[in-house]
Write a protein that holds these residues in place. Sequence first.
Motif, PDB file in Angstrom:
ATOM      1  N   ALA A  45       0.812  -1.222   0.000  1.00  0.00           N
ATOM      2  CA  ALA A  45       0.000   0.000   0.000  1.00  0.00           C
ATOM      3  C   ALA A  45       0.843   1.268   0.000  1.00  0.00           C
ATOM      4  O   ALA A  45       0.417   2.292  -0.541  1.00  0.00           O
ATOM      5  N   ILE A  46       2.041   1.225   0.601  1.00  0.00           N
ATOM      6  CA  ILE A  46       2.846   2.452   0.727  1.00  0.00           C
ATOM      7  C   ILE A  46       4.116   2.420  -0.122  1.00  0.00           C
ATOM      8  O   ILE A  46       4.985   3.274   0.040  1.00  0.00           O
ATOM      9  N   ALA A  47       4.213   1.462  -1.038  1.00  0.00           N
ATOM     10  CA  ALA A  47       5.448   1.310  -1.825  1.00  0.00           C
ATOM     11  C   ALA A  47       5.798   2.559  -2.627  1.00  0.00           C
ATOM     12  O   ALA A  47       6.975   2.909  -2.759  1.00  0.00           O
ATOM     13  N   GLU A  48       4.804   3.232  -3.157  1.00  0.00           N
ATOM     14  CA  GLU A  48       5.051   4.442  -3.942  1.00  0.00           C
ATOM     15  C   GLU A  48       5.216   5.662  -3.041  1.00  0.00           C
ATOM     16  O   GLU A  48       6.059   6.520  -3.290  1.00  0.00           O
ATOM     17  N   LEU A  49       4.410   5.750  -1.986  1.00  0.00           N
ATOM     18  CA  LEU A  49       4.431   6.926  -1.115  1.00  0.00           C
ATOM     19  C   LEU A  49       5.668   6.961  -0.221  1.00  0.00           C
ATOM     20  O   LEU A  49       6.257   8.013   0.004  1.00  0.00           O
ATOM     21  N   SER A  50       6.071   5.794   0.305  1.00  0.00           N
ATOM     22  CA  SER A  50       7.230   5.730   1.206  1.00  0.00           C
ATOM     23  C   SER A  50       7.979   4.421   0.982  1.00  0.00           C
ATOM     24  O   SER A  50       7.762   3.444   1.709  1.00  0.00           O
ATOM     25  N   PRO A  51       8.851   4.372  -0.022  1.00  0.00           N
ATOM     26  CA  PRO A  51       9.583   3.133  -0.312  1.00  0.00           C
ATOM     27  C   PRO A  51      10.384   2.613   0.871  1.00  0.00           C
ATOM     28  O   PRO A  51      10.496   1.398   1.065  1.00  0.00           O
ATOM     29  N   ARG A  52      10.965   3.515   1.681  1.00  0.00           N
ATOM     30  CA  ARG A  52      11.755   3.069   2.827  1.00  0.00           C
ATOM     31  C   ARG A  52      10.890   2.330   3.845  1.00  0.00           C
ATOM     32  O   ARG A  52      11.277   1.265   4.352  1.00  0.00           O
ATOM     33  N   ALA A  53       9.728   2.891   4.153  1.00  0.00           N
ATOM     34  CA  ALA A  53       8.830   2.229   5.095  1.00  0.00           C
ATOM     35  C   ALA A  53       8.333   0.905   4.521  1.00  0.00           C
ATOM     36  O   ALA A  53       8.201  -0.093   5.242  1.00  0.00           O
ATOM     37  N   SER A  54       8.070   0.880   3.222  1.00  0.00           N
ATOM     38  CA  SER A  54       7.631  -0.345   2.568  1.00  0.00           C
ATOM     39  C   SER A  54       8.700  -1.435   2.660  1.00  0.00           C
ATOM     40  O   SER A  54       8.402  -2.595   2.972  1.00  0.00           O
ATOM     41  N   LEU A  55       9.947  -1.054   2.411  1.00  0.00           N
ATOM     42  CA  LEU A  55      11.040  -2.021   2.496  1.00  0.00           C
ATOM     43  C   LEU A  55      11.199  -2.552   3.915  1.00  0.00           C
ATOM     44  O   LEU A  55      11.419  -3.750   4.126  1.00  0.00           O
ATOM     45  N   THR A  56      11.081  -1.678   4.906  1.00  0.00           N
ATOM     46  CA  THR A  56      11.176  -2.110   6.303  1.00  0.00           C
ATOM     47  C   THR A  56      10.104  -3.146   6.617  1.00  0.00           C
ATOM     48  O   THR A  56      10.370  -4.174   7.251  1.00  0.00           O
ATOM     49  N   LEU A  57       8.893  -2.918   6.144  1.00  0.00           N
ATOM     50  CA  LEU A  57       7.805  -3.865   6.371  1.00  0.00           C
ATOM     51  C   LEU A  57       8.059  -5.194   5.649  1.00  0.00           C
ATOM     52  O   LEU A  57       7.773  -6.264   6.185  1.00  0.00           O
ATOM     53  N   SER A  58       8.610  -5.134   4.438  1.00  0.00           N
ATOM     54  CA  SER A  58       8.893  -6.353   3.688  1.00  0.00           C
ATOM     55  C   SER A  58       9.957  -7.197   4.379  1.00  0.00           C
ATOM     56  O   SER A  58       9.855  -8.425   4.448  1.00  0.00           O
TER      57      SER A  58
END
Length: 257
Positions: free
Chosen positions: A130-143
């Motif tokens: 859901a946030i991959a485009e808006l916040s790639p860093r947060a998305s990567l942390t979640l992944s």
Amino acid sequence: MSSNQDIDELFDRIGKERFNKTTILCKYCGVTIPLSGNSGHMNYFMNKINAQSDFDRFKALTFKSQNSLYPYIEIHFVECATCFKTTIFSYLVSSESESKKFSMQPISEAKGYPDYVPAEQVQDYSESVAIAELSPRASLTLSRRCAQGLIRHKFPDVKQGNLFSEIKQLKTRVSRSEYRALNSLRHLGNTGAHPEKENSEFEINKIEVSSEEAQHAITIIEFLIKKWFVEPHDDEMAIKTIMEDAHKLKPDVNLDE
């Protein structure tokens, strides 16, 4: 300024070049929908308000300025012929080579998974998408957190530590492709020269992460879920059906001999 006909022709070509997939995945039921008019599912139309296919399963709306080609917005409506639910997504096109896709319904592009996939990891994965485009860093942390949770659920005897140490323990327990995928995910967000020094979530939040890297991590998570949970479950269901049918046909045969 170009004529309206020139703009329409360019618009049509750009859209067709970008939308060159042969299938789309229904985010509700997981069925793959072919993008062929002959399939009875979908046809593609560009630059036509309320355009729709002969099969009435796909509609595309386009909004642009009267005086220039860029920017413009496309909104796509896709009805699944299996579950009959409608997926809506849009493109913001800034130039001939630059566009961004946004999911509108459902909100997330995340795949749906059945309840035999760990719920906590599915939530991490869905939020990452859901946030991959808006916040790639947060998305990567979640992944990365999702991957660690998947490891601990699939291999509960793994000694818990950082992502690096847990992946190293799996080297002889997973396939080469799975191990390489895990290592690829681990290296995303790690900037140090020493691979055993794992960056913390705080450190990851201080480095640059592109949306492409975030999407790469999401693809790896989807691969791991497929290999560790979906395919084993499908195999189990298939062999159960085979055994039941075999028993009906030959009830006196011992299949273990």
